[in-house]
Design a protein around this motif. Structure first.
Motif, PDB file in Angstrom:
ATOM      1  N   ASP A  59       0.825  -1.210   0.000  1.00 42.58           N
ATOM      2  CA  ASP A  59       0.000   0.000   0.000  1.00 42.58           C
ATOM      3  C   ASP A  59       0.863   1.266   0.000  1.00 42.58           C
ATOM      4  O   ASP A  59       0.651   2.196   0.775  1.00 42.58           O
ATOM      5  CB  ASP A  59      -0.931  -0.001   1.222  1.00 42.58           C
ATOM      6  N   LEU A  60       1.845   1.292  -0.897  1.00 45.20           N
ATOM      7  CA  LEU A  60       2.796   2.402  -0.898  1.00 45.20           C
ATOM      8  C   LEU A  60       2.199   3.694  -1.422  1.00 45.20           C
ATOM      9  O   LEU A  60       2.739   4.770  -1.160  1.00 45.20           O
ATOM     10  CB  LEU A  60       4.031   2.029  -1.732  1.00 45.20           C
ATOM     11  N   HIS A 159       9.683   8.185 -16.453  1.00 43.86           N
ATOM     12  CA  HIS A 159       8.765   7.113 -16.067  1.00 43.86           C
ATOM     13  C   HIS A 159       7.988   7.476 -14.819  1.00 43.86           C
ATOM     14  O   HIS A 159       8.355   8.404 -14.080  1.00 43.86           O
ATOM     15  CB  HIS A 159       9.556   5.823 -15.805  1.00 43.86           C
ATOM     16  N   GLY A 160       6.907   6.746 -14.580  1.00 49.27           N
ATOM     17  CA  GLY A 160       6.238   6.852 -13.296  1.00 49.27           C
ATOM     18  C   GLY A 160       7.200   6.426 -12.196  1.00 49.27           C
ATOM     19  O   GLY A 160       8.094   5.618 -12.434  1.00 49.27           O
ATOM     20  N   ASP A 161       7.009   6.963 -10.994  1.00 52.34           N
ATOM     21  CA  ASP A 161       8.021   6.713  -9.967  1.00 52.34           C
ATOM     22  C   ASP A 161       7.422   6.845  -8.578  1.00 52.34           C
ATOM     23  O   ASP A 161       6.324   7.395  -8.380  1.00 52.34           O
ATOM     24  CB  ASP A 161       9.170   7.725 -10.139  1.00 52.34           C
ATOM     25  N   ILE A 173       3.188   7.511  -5.041  1.00 50.21           N
ATOM     26  CA  ILE A 173       3.402   7.063  -6.414  1.00 50.21           C
ATOM     27  C   ILE A 173       2.937   8.136  -7.391  1.00 50.21           C
ATOM     28  O   ILE A 173       1.757   8.498  -7.430  1.00 50.21           O
ATOM     29  CB  ILE A 173       2.662   5.749  -6.678  1.00 50.21           C
ATOM     30  N   LEU A 174       3.878   8.647  -8.165  1.00 49.19           N
ATOM     31  CA  LEU A 174       3.583   9.616  -9.208  1.00 49.19           C
ATOM     32  C   LEU A 174       3.342   8.861 -10.514  1.00 49.19           C
ATOM     33  O   LEU A 174       4.244   8.209 -11.034  1.00 49.19           O
ATOM     34  CB  LEU A 174       4.740  10.602  -9.369  1.00 49.19           C
ATOM     35  N   SER A 175       2.132   8.929 -11.017  1.00 47.06           N
ATOM     36  CA  SER A 175       1.767   8.190 -12.217  1.00 47.06           C
ATOM     37  C   SER A 175       2.449   8.766 -13.454  1.00 47.06           C
ATOM     38  O   SER A 175       2.553   9.982 -13.620  1.00 47.06           O
ATOM     39  CB  SER A 175       0.247   8.233 -12.404  1.00 47.06           C
ATOM     40  N   GLY A 176       2.867   7.871 -14.340  1.00 45.76           N
ATOM     41  CA  GLY A 176       3.401   8.311 -15.624  1.00 45.76           C
ATOM     42  C   GLY A 176       2.363   9.060 -16.439  1.00 45.76           C
ATOM     43  O   GLY A 176       2.709   9.917 -17.263  1.00 45.76           O
ATOM     44  N   ASP A 177       1.072   8.762 -16.224  1.00 49.75           N
ATOM     45  CA  ASP A 177       0.010   9.476 -16.934  1.00 49.75           C
ATOM     46  C   ASP A 177      -0.036  10.942 -16.511  1.00 49.75           C
ATOM     47  O   ASP A 177      -0.272  11.830 -17.342  1.00 49.75           O
ATOM     48  CB  ASP A 177      -1.338   8.807 -16.684  1.00 49.75           C
ATOM     49  N   HIS A 178       0.173  11.213 -15.239  1.00 47.11           N
ATOM     50  CA  HIS A 178       0.201  12.600 -14.783  1.00 47.11           C
ATOM     51  C   HIS A 178       1.444  13.326 -15.302  1.00 47.11           C
ATOM     52  O   HIS A 178       1.394  14.529 -15.592  1.00 47.11           O
ATOM     53  CB  HIS A 178       0.145  12.659 -13.248  1.00 47.11           C
ATOM     54  N   ILE A 179       2.544  12.606 -15.449  1.00 53.00           N
ATOM     55  CA  ILE A 179       3.729  13.207 -16.062  1.00 53.00           C
ATOM     56  C   ILE A 179       3.422  13.544 -17.521  1.00 53.00           C
ATOM     57  O   ILE A 179       3.783  14.617 -18.017  1.00 53.00           O
ATOM     58  CB  ILE A 179       4.938  12.265 -15.954  1.00 53.00           C
ATOM     59  N   MET A 180       2.733  12.643 -18.219  1.00 55.84           N
ATOM     60  CA  MET A 180       2.328  12.901 -19.599  1.00 55.84           C
ATOM     61  C   MET A 180       1.487  14.172 -19.687  1.00 55.84           C
ATOM     62  O   MET A 180       1.661  14.997 -20.592  1.00 55.84           O
ATOM     63  CB  MET A 180       1.536  11.714 -20.149  1.00 55.84           C
ATOM     64  N   TYR A 181       0.564  14.336 -18.758  1.00 54.02           N
ATOM     65  CA  TYR A 181      -0.308  15.520 -18.761  1.00 54.02           C
ATOM     66  C   TYR A 181       0.500  16.807 -18.651  1.00 54.02           C
ATOM     67  O   TYR A 181       0.303  17.751 -19.416  1.00 54.02           O
ATOM     68  CB  TYR A 181      -1.319  15.433 -17.614  1.00 54.02           C
ATOM     69  N   ARG A 182       1.429  16.818 -17.712  1.00 56.85           N
ATOM     70  CA  ARG A 182       2.218  18.036 -17.508  1.00 56.85           C
ATOM     71  C   ARG A 182       3.099  18.332 -18.713  1.00 56.85           C
ATOM     72  O   ARG A 182       3.241  19.486 -19.132  1.00 56.85           O
ATOM     73  CB  ARG A 182       3.055  17.902 -16.238  1.00 56.85           C
ATOM     74  N   LEU A 183       3.725  17.300 -19.274  1.00 55.21           N
ATOM     75  CA  LEU A 183       4.569  17.498 -20.449  1.00 55.21           C
ATOM     76  C   LEU A 183       3.740  17.994 -21.627  1.00 55.21           C
ATOM     77  O   LEU A 183       4.137  18.915 -22.350  1.00 55.21           O
ATOM     78  CB  LEU A 183       5.281  16.196 -20.822  1.00 55.21           C
ATOM     79  N   ALA A 184       2.565  17.381 -21.826  1.00 52.29           N
ATOM     80  CA  ALA A 184       1.731  17.728 -22.973  1.00 52.29           C
ATOM     81  C   ALA A 184       1.173  19.136 -22.884  1.00 52.29           C
ATOM     82  O   ALA A 184       1.015  19.825 -23.901  1.00 52.29           O
ATOM     83  CB  ALA A 184       0.582  16.727 -23.097  1.00 52.29           C
ATOM     84  N   THR A 185       0.863  19.582 -21.673  1.00 53.14           N
ATOM     85  CA  THR A 185       0.203  20.873 -21.524  1.00 53.14           C
ATOM     86  C   THR A 185       1.159  22.027 -21.228  1.00 53.14           C
ATOM     87  O   THR A 185       0.767  23.188 -21.354  1.00 53.14           O
ATOM     88  CB  THR A 185      -0.859  20.811 -20.407  1.00 53.14           C
ATOM     89  N   ASP A 231      -3.108  -2.816  -9.967  1.00 50.80           N
ATOM     90  CA  ASP A 231      -2.857  -1.434 -10.352  1.00 50.80           C
ATOM     91  C   ASP A 231      -2.992  -0.485  -9.167  1.00 50.80           C
ATOM     92  O   ASP A 231      -3.921  -0.605  -8.377  1.00 50.80           O
ATOM     93  CB  ASP A 231      -3.827  -1.022 -11.457  1.00 50.80           C
ATOM     94  N   VAL A 232      -2.060   0.470  -9.069  1.00 49.48           N
ATOM     95  CA  VAL A 232      -2.075   1.416  -7.952  1.00 49.48           C
ATOM     96  C   VAL A 232      -2.219   2.852  -8.418  1.00 49.48           C
ATOM     97  O   VAL A 232      -2.154   3.770  -7.611  1.00 49.48           O
ATOM     98  CB  VAL A 232      -0.788   1.283  -7.093  1.00 49.48           C
ATOM     99  N   THR A 233      -2.437   3.065  -9.724  1.00 49.71           N
ATOM    100  CA  THR A 233      -2.483   4.440 -10.226  1.00 49.71           C
ATOM    101  C   THR A 233      -3.773   4.793 -10.947  1.00 49.71           C
ATOM    102  O   THR A 233      -3.887   5.874 -11.496  1.00 49.71           O
ATOM    103  CB  THR A 233      -1.301   4.704 -11.185  1.00 49.71           C
TER     104      THR A 233
END
Length: 281
Positions: A59-60, A159-161, A173-185, A231-233
């Motif tokens: 449960d990290l 990557h997610g980390d 846990i920082l999702s790779g999807d949220h990283i994608m959002y920030r990079l894209a926007t 899945d945790v994200t």
């Protein structure tokens, strides 16, 4: 921007870190085809079996605080799990970086005296990102494509980390999807945001009877399945929500089958492929 989904580049069902070498190699070959055509590339990869299984077991995602405190020994075990997940993520990223370097060498693209020299640069999120969610703290400008000494092009990989968080959470846990959002926007001139997944795209139902939805927006809703055991994200629900936000700014946002990576090239070259294009609401 291309996301190598953790579910397509690793095998989650084994319960142990396990990469799908053929999928990784074919994804890298297709993305390097784009580099050869002069496109700047950022790859974000998921964790898959290198992160989700152990993170779920301990449960990290909830950080230091657990629902039920089970003593000092439990706390020590969870911190060991944090270290293990981070080590696994470093290993998976290194595998991808080395495969990129190998493919670039085969293509003759990493020679300093070549006309189109390409260098891979790795960004480990926990070293410069903090907190979780789409509003995490982190300097995004490091991903802006540019010259790096003798190198003409950079391929950025992240990557997610499992990152540090403000107290009392401590880590999360920082999702790779949220990283994608920030990079894209936040990055300038992003033209394509492609999620390579373990499915053809968004389906009408999350089983073998599901039909591909070629165009999707948030108003259409989502009939998906979330594997809460692993899945945790947030799975497909988080991915679709993030992609819908990105589609408000980026023209081409797609979910495609990562096992057929030439579809990534088809999107960039032809503007269309088999998959789900995420469109504005």
């Amino acid at each position: 921007l291309v996301k190598f989904g953790g579910g397509v580049i690793t095998t989650k069902s084994t319960g142990e870190p396990d990469v799908k070498w053929d999928v990784i190699q074919s994804l890298i070959k297709s993305t390097i085809d784009l580099v050869k055509q002069g496109h700047h590339l950022i790859v974000v990869h998921g964790a898959g079996s290198f992160g989700h299984v152990l993170a779920k077991r301990w449960d990290l995602s909830s950080g230091k605080e657990t629902v039920e405190y089970r003593g000092e020994s439990d706390s020590e075990q969870r911190m060991k799990a944090v270290s293990e997940v981070r080590k696994n993520m470093d290993l998976l990223c290194q595998i991808i970086v080395e495969e990129f370097d190998k493919c670039l060498q085969e293509e003759g693209l990493n020679l300093v005296d070549s006309s189109h020299c390409v260098h891979v640069v790795k960004h480990t999120p926990r070293e410069f990102m903090r907190n979780t969610g789409h509003d995490f703290d982190g300097e995004i400008s490091r991903f802006i494509a540019g010259n790096d000494g003798p190198y003409h092009d950079l391929v950025h990989i992240t990557h997610g980390d499992l990152v540090d968080c403000d107290e009392p959470k401590g880590f999360g846990i920082l999702s790779g999807d949220h990283i994608m959002y920030r990079l894209a926007t936040e990055l300038p001139d992003v033209t394509h945001c492609i999620f390579a997944m373990d499915e053809t795209g968004i389906l009408t139902s999350p089983n073998e009877k599901g039909m591909l939805i070629p165009r999707w927006n948030r108003q259409m809703g989502l009939n998906g399945a979330h594997d809460a055991e692993i899945d945790v994200t947030g799975g497909i629900f988080l991915k679709a929500d993030v992609a819908a936000d990105i589609a408000e700014k980026v023209e081409h946002v797609w979910f495609i089958d990562g096992k057929i990576p030439n579809r990534i090239v088809e999107i960039v070259v032809n503007g269309d492929t088999i998959g789900t294009r995420i469109i504005p609401s």
